[in-house]
Scaffold this motif. Structure first.
Motif, PDB file in Angstrom:
ATOM      1  N   GLN A   1       0.856  -1.194   0.000  1.00  0.00           N
ATOM      2  CA  GLN A   1       0.000   0.000   0.000  1.00  0.00           C
ATOM      3  C   GLN A   1       0.886   1.235   0.000  1.00  0.00           C
ATOM      4  O   GLN A   1       1.546   1.538   0.988  1.00  0.00           O
ATOM      5  CB  GLN A   1      -0.925  -0.016   1.213  1.00  0.00           C
ATOM      6  N   GLN A   2       0.893   1.949  -1.093  1.00  0.00           N
ATOM      7  CA  GLN A   2       1.807   3.081  -1.246  1.00  0.00           C
ATOM      8  C   GLN A   2       1.223   4.377  -0.674  1.00  0.00           C
ATOM      9  O   GLN A   2       1.936   5.165  -0.070  1.00  0.00           O
ATOM     10  CB  GLN A   2       2.142   3.286  -2.738  1.00  0.00           C
ATOM     11  N   GLU A   3      -0.057   4.613  -0.895  1.00  0.00           N
ATOM     12  CA  GLU A   3      -0.678   5.864  -0.489  1.00  0.00           C
ATOM     13  C   GLU A   3      -1.627   5.630   0.687  1.00  0.00           C
ATOM     14  O   GLU A   3      -2.256   4.577   0.792  1.00  0.00           O
ATOM     15  CB  GLU A   3      -1.462   6.456  -1.669  1.00  0.00           C
ATOM     16  N   PRO A   4      -1.775   6.639   1.566  1.00  0.00           N
ATOM     17  CA  PRO A   4      -2.788   6.526   2.630  1.00  0.00           C
ATOM     18  C   PRO A   4      -4.182   6.371   2.022  1.00  0.00           C
ATOM     19  O   PRO A   4      -4.451   6.837   0.913  1.00  0.00           O
ATOM     20  CB  PRO A   4      -2.649   7.854   3.388  1.00  0.00           C
ATOM     21  N   THR A   5      -5.063   5.721   2.749  1.00  0.00           N
ATOM     22  CA  THR A   5      -6.388   5.431   2.209  1.00  0.00           C
ATOM     23  C   THR A   5      -7.470   5.820   3.199  1.00  0.00           C
ATOM     24  O   THR A   5      -7.258   5.844   4.414  1.00  0.00           O
ATOM     25  CB  THR A   5      -6.514   3.934   1.868  1.00  0.00           C
ATOM     26  N   LYS A   6      -8.646   6.118   2.651  1.00  0.00           N
ATOM     27  CA  LYS A   6      -9.850   6.324   3.466  1.00  0.00           C
ATOM     28  C   LYS A   6     -11.011   5.528   2.890  1.00  0.00           C
ATOM     29  O   LYS A   6     -12.170   5.772   3.268  1.00  0.00           O
ATOM     30  CB  LYS A   6     -10.199   7.806   3.534  1.00  0.00           C
ATOM     31  N   ASP A   7     -10.692   4.591   1.994  1.00  0.00           N
ATOM     32  CA  ASP A   7     -11.715   3.756   1.359  1.00  0.00           C
ATOM     33  C   ASP A   7     -12.461   2.968   2.443  1.00  0.00           C
ATOM     34  O   ASP A   7     -11.860   2.168   3.166  1.00  0.00           O
ATOM     35  CB  ASP A   7     -11.039   2.800   0.374  1.00  0.00           C
ATOM     36  N   PRO A   8     -13.757   3.162   2.573  1.00  0.00           N
ATOM     37  CA  PRO A   8     -14.492   2.469   3.644  1.00  0.00           C
ATOM     38  C   PRO A   8     -14.468   0.950   3.520  1.00  0.00           C
ATOM     39  O   PRO A   8     -14.507   0.239   4.527  1.00  0.00           O
ATOM     40  CB  PRO A   8     -15.926   3.013   3.512  1.00  0.00           C
ATOM     41  N   VAL A   9     -14.394   0.451   2.284  1.00  0.00           N
ATOM     42  CA  VAL A   9     -14.327  -1.004   2.088  1.00  0.00           C
ATOM     43  C   VAL A   9     -13.039  -1.558   2.683  1.00  0.00           C
ATOM     44  O   VAL A   9     -13.038  -2.556   3.425  1.00  0.00           O
ATOM     45  CB  VAL A   9     -14.431  -1.353   0.584  1.00  0.00           C
TER      46      VAL A   9
END
Length: 959
Positions: free
Chosen positions: A593-601
């Motif tokens: 995982q390269q970038e921070p995420t906020k994907d709820p899934v």
């Protein structure tokens, strides 16, 4: 000593900074700079005789990069000179010979027999009772003494052979498999012992006896494992014989080279070698004669250059006399194994061995074998896999670096044979994956035509899938291949057979298709493995499927959108297995995982995964395991970012705290993350908080204040109180900052004398000293509370330090008081050394008020009194060195922070100087350096009073 008042000197920090800066030197463009391109000058030196002791040198500058070492060699490389003088024709022939040798050597891409040995022993087991014939040696087998005549030795050996012929053996019956293995290991050791004691005939008898066991197929399911055990003994024997003959070729004058020729071998060694071959030739039974001769095949190198190439075809023909096809195929496998070790370039003989095998392949389905299977109660589907290890090895040896035409011919010959599923499986197991992959549709056609009764088709599709995982088939055939394979796999009723195949084909599906096809495959696996909880017997295969899926889907938004992925995880009901799977998922996430995420899934799925790993922690969990789990969960927390939606970010941290409360490193990470969130808010608002952001920052501060007490580590809590207080102060939350600092002060009495550091108990005072020094640096800029007294936090801290129980042999308390003195000196300045933006420190609040300074000086005098009192207590023989060190340290503090124009303070410094040297404990070099520093400082503006001080500080020499 009398009590001395403290007079801090006034500091002009800007002027001090300016005086400490390095002097700036102007640098012209043409001057040297370390980052400029280097121009190398190549010197060509012409040497003359030493007698003249002169030399003429010519230099030429070049912008090209030249090896600086080349000048030492006068432009000549000694290796190049050697090559220039060598004979080109000789070098060419040598190179050709070396290339030919290198091509004949087995490379690392050839899987050795040793890798297969363990798998065979683990796979082919039995519960039936076994029997073995043990050779009963006699004392007559011992070697004669050095004085024995040759005729006596001959007669002794003849008697030994007579004993063997008369049946000096003992049959052991009703052995379990483990007993059998132990007996074989005993025979192997007996062989080594007999050889070491020069009982060569006994050693040969043991090898013959063991070889005979390979003709016994009474417990047919165990035969592959028996072959492995017996050939270990044969290998030992072959090595011993070879080393014995090789040692006879070594004398004081010469040693045999690695690649020797028969001409280098002396007559004695050749005669001994021939003697061994003659002994073996006299063995009456075919199977032991074949195996023993094959084991010493390498010894033919001592007799003639063509010995091995002549023996291999003869040994191949000998195998034709073995009637049992199972015994025969393992004999061929052993010959291939020995042949690849001693003469891998003689592929013609190995090919003949293979084609001989094809001619006799139909025997497997003959009446004799069928009758034997009926007697032993073995079904054909259980019997045919017994051939696989031998056939796979034969095919691997034949196909190694084989040209495409030979592989095609071998495949065509296999195709013409009836009931060829066994052959087809070995072809797919041994041939290059690229060869199989490019002909995938041909192999599928051949699999379809195979008879299902003898060798199950699903095993053939599994072998094909293993190849397609290593090499890609033609793009146009990929979907058809998957459909044809899955038609067979999905019809399997036995869950174990099904999962063994599905595990292999999942990788092919992930590699070449989208999440839609992967979802279909996972759904089919769930459908087959859920009934009767069949998944409980197949956790390794299910784990393998998960690892293959996550290895190919690095985009976790795609992975978690696969509908059946999480239901697939639900099949891992056993906690230890479920935790291992979750750890694998987290490791891949952190890695890819390269970038921070906020994907709820992603967040919901990984929170579930992390919660699973967290809930596995209990009182018996090892610290290393806790650290690993905390590292994985922290890696996930760091990758969650809602951008400018800080409130949502804080809500996530609140949820995470409730889910991961059993892992202290995770709580620590959450506190740091919330503190960072508060500082990011400050950065966005540029320090000017609105009502909304001020309330949000206070919520962050409250989060930390509530969470810290739940931690166990005492210094973890202290440092987090300090850090969080600094964050609160930076965000103008003054009352909250005071609360943090008060909590830290109240926690200090709880610091134990010893703390656990990496499993070892260590004194805590040094860690407490480090923390308090950091704390003092913060207290400088903390403004006093209007409802409390002057310097109330410093007073509280001093009371705690005074009441804390310190070690008698420790001076850390006085070092802390010295640091307090530095803090109070800094607090007495008109302008402090540093500030926090938009926070008024005491220099602004009091503005140099005389009452404030008076209170400050009182505290200084109290601290000084404590220091001097402690110095008095050290006037004992065993503490004089500590007194000297502390006295000099206090002297340096006065020199740095005190106003030495005050007579009483000046006199105190002189007294401390004498105290440091009084008993000869001071380091003379340190004292000299200190005095030099004072003289240097006395030359600075407003420091003339130090000149007089320097005159009053004598240096004492040790006597």
């Amino acid at each position: 000593m009398a009590v001395f008042p403290w007079h801090p000197r006034s500091r002009n920090y800007k002027a001090e900074f300016a005086s400490c800066r390095l002097e700036a030197v102007p640098l012209e463009f043409g001057d040297y700079h370390p980052l400029k391109p280097i121009t190398v000058t190549e010197s060509k030196t012409k040497k003359v005789s030493r007698k003249g002791s002169t030399s003429s040198t010519s230099s030429s500058s070049s912008s090209s990069v030249v090896d600086p070492l080349s000048s030492v060699l006068d432009g000549t490389d000694p290796l190049s000179m050697f090559a220039a003088t060598a004979d080109p024709a000789a070098m060419d022939s040598s190179r050709k010979r070396r290339d030919r040798d290198e091509n004949s050597i087995i490379g690392s891409d050839f899987e050795p027999w040793a890798n297969k040995r363990g798998e065979i022993l683990a796979r082919y087991t039995t519960t039936e009772k076994l029997s073995i014939n043990l050779f009963m040696g006699s004392e007559k087998g011992k070697a004669g003494t050095a004085t024995s005549a040759m005729s006596e030795k001959v007669r002794t050996r003849l008697e030994e052979l007579d004993d063997f012929e008369e049946g000096s053996q003992k049959e052991l019956l009703n052995l379990t498999q483990q007993d059998y293995v132990n007996r074989i290991e005993e025979l192997n050791q007996s062989l080594k012992d007999a050889w070491a004691s020069d009982q060569k005939v006994k050693a040969l008898k043991i090898v013959i006896q063991c070889s005979k066991l390979l003709s016994d197929t009474s417990v047919i399911r165990f035969y592959p494992s028996k072959f492995v055990l017996i050939t270990d003994i044969l290998d030992t024997f072959g090595k011993l014989v070879y080393e014995r003959i090789f040692s006879m070729c070594v004398d004081n004058r010469s040693v045999l080279p690695d690649h020797f020729s028969p001409e280098n071998v002396n007559d004695t060694a050749k005669e001994t070698c021939l003697n061994w071959f003659f002994k073996i030739a006299s063995i009456r039974e075919l199977i032991p004669r074949f195996y023993v001769e094959a084991s010493i095949l390498k010894c033919n190198k001592f007799l003639s250059k063509t010995g091995i190439s002549e023996c291999l075809p003869r040994l191949t023909c000998m195998i034709r006399g073995i009637g049992d096809p199972l015994v025969s195929v393992y004999a061929r496998a052993y010959l291939c194994r020995v042949g690849m070790e001693v003469a891998p370039h003689l592929k013609e003989s190995l090919n003949k061995n293979f084609f001989d095998f094809l001619l006799t392949f139909k025997q497997i389905h003959g009446d004799t074998v069928q009758n034997q299977l009926v007697v032993q109660g073995v079904e054909l589907p259980s019997y045919l896999p017994l051939y696989s290890p031998a056939m796979d090895w034969i095919f691997q040896c034949i196909s190694y670096h084989a040209p495409e035409a030979l592989l095609t011919e071998m495949m065509e010959r296999c195709k013409k044979l009836g009931n060829n599923a066994l052959l087809l499986n070995s072809v797919m197991s041994a041939f290059r994956a690229e060869f199989i992959a490019t002909r995938s549709m041909d192999f599928i056609g051949m699999i379809k035509e195979c008879d299902e009764s003898g060798f199950p088709k699903h095993l053939l599709f599994r072998s094909l899938g293993l190849n397609l995982a290593l090499a890609d088939p033609p793009e146009g055939d990929r979907l058809q291949i998957l459909n044809e394979a899955w038609k067979v796999i999905t019809k399997l009723k036995n869950p174990q057979d099904y999962i063994n195949c599905a595990e292999v084909w999942v990788e092919y599906t992930c590699k070449h298709f989208t999440k839609r096809e992967v979802n279909t495959v996972l759904a089919d696996v769930i459908k087959h493995m859920t009934p009767d909880r069949a998944f409980e017997d197949s956790y390794p295969q299910l784990q393998s499927i998960i690892k293959k899926v996550i290895a190919h889907f690095h985009d976790f938004s795609v992975l978690f959108s696969v509908e059946k992925f999480l239901p697939f995880l639900d099949m891992f009901q056993k906690e230890s297995v479920r935790v291992e799977v979750c750890k694998c998922i987290m490791e891949v996430f952190i890695k890819h995982q390269q970038e921070p995420t906020k994907d709820p899934v992603i967040l919901n799925a990984l929170l579930h995964v992390c919660k699973t790993t967290h809930d596995s922690v209990n009182a018996l969990t090892l610290e290393d395991e806790k650290r690993t789990l905390a590292y994985l969960i922290n890696g996930f927390i760091k990758m969650v970012s809602f951008g400018r939606d800080f409130e949502q970010q804080l809500s996530f941290y609140v949820e995470a705290r409730s889910m991961f409360c059993n892992l202290e490193p995770v709580l620590v990470q959450l506190i740091h993350s919330v503190n960072r969130l508060a500082m990011e808010t400050r950065k966005v608002m540029k320090g000017n908080h609105s009502r909304k952001t001020a309330a949000f920052v206070r919520a962050c501060v409250a989060y930390c204040f509530i969470t810290i007490p739940s931690l166990v580590g005492i210094f973890t809590r202290l440092n987090l109180y300090l850090h969080s207080g600094q964050v609160a102060l930076a965000n103008q939350c003054l009352s909250q900052a005071d609360a943090f600092f008060k909590a830290a002060i109240s926690l200090i009495p709880e610091v134990p004398k010893m703390i656990n550091i990496d499993g070892k108990m260590r004194p805590s005072e040094s860690f407490l000293l480090e923390f308090l020094c950091n704390f003092f640096s913060t207290l400088l800029i903390v403004p006093d509370h209007p409802e409390h007294g002057v310097l109330f936090l410093v007073r509280e801290l001093l009371n705690v330090i005074q009441d804390y129980t310190w070690e008698d042999s420790s001076d850390d308390k006085i070092r802390i008081y010295t640091c307090v003195l530095h803090l109070l000196s800094a607090m007495s300045q008109e302008t402090y050394l540093y500030h926090i933006d938009k926070v008024d420190s005491n220099d602004s609040l009091y503005g140099g008020d005389s009452k404030f300074l008076a209170e400050n000086n009182k505290l200084c005098e109290t601290v000084m009194a404590q220091i001097l009192e402690h110095l008095k207590t050290l006037a004992k023989d065993e503490a004089l060195k500590r007194q000297s060190s502390l006295g000099l340290s206090f002297f340096n503090s006065i020199l740095a922070h005190g106003d030495l124009r005050n007579n009483r303070l000046n006199q105190l410094s002189v007294n401390l100087w004498h105290l440091a040297q009084r008993h000869g404990c001071a380091d003379t070099r340190t004292m000299v350096k200190t005095l030099e520093y004072i003289k240097k400082r006395s030359k600075q503006p407003d420091m003339g009073h130090l000149t007089e001080l320097a005159l009053r500080l004598p240096l004492q020499t040790r006597t």
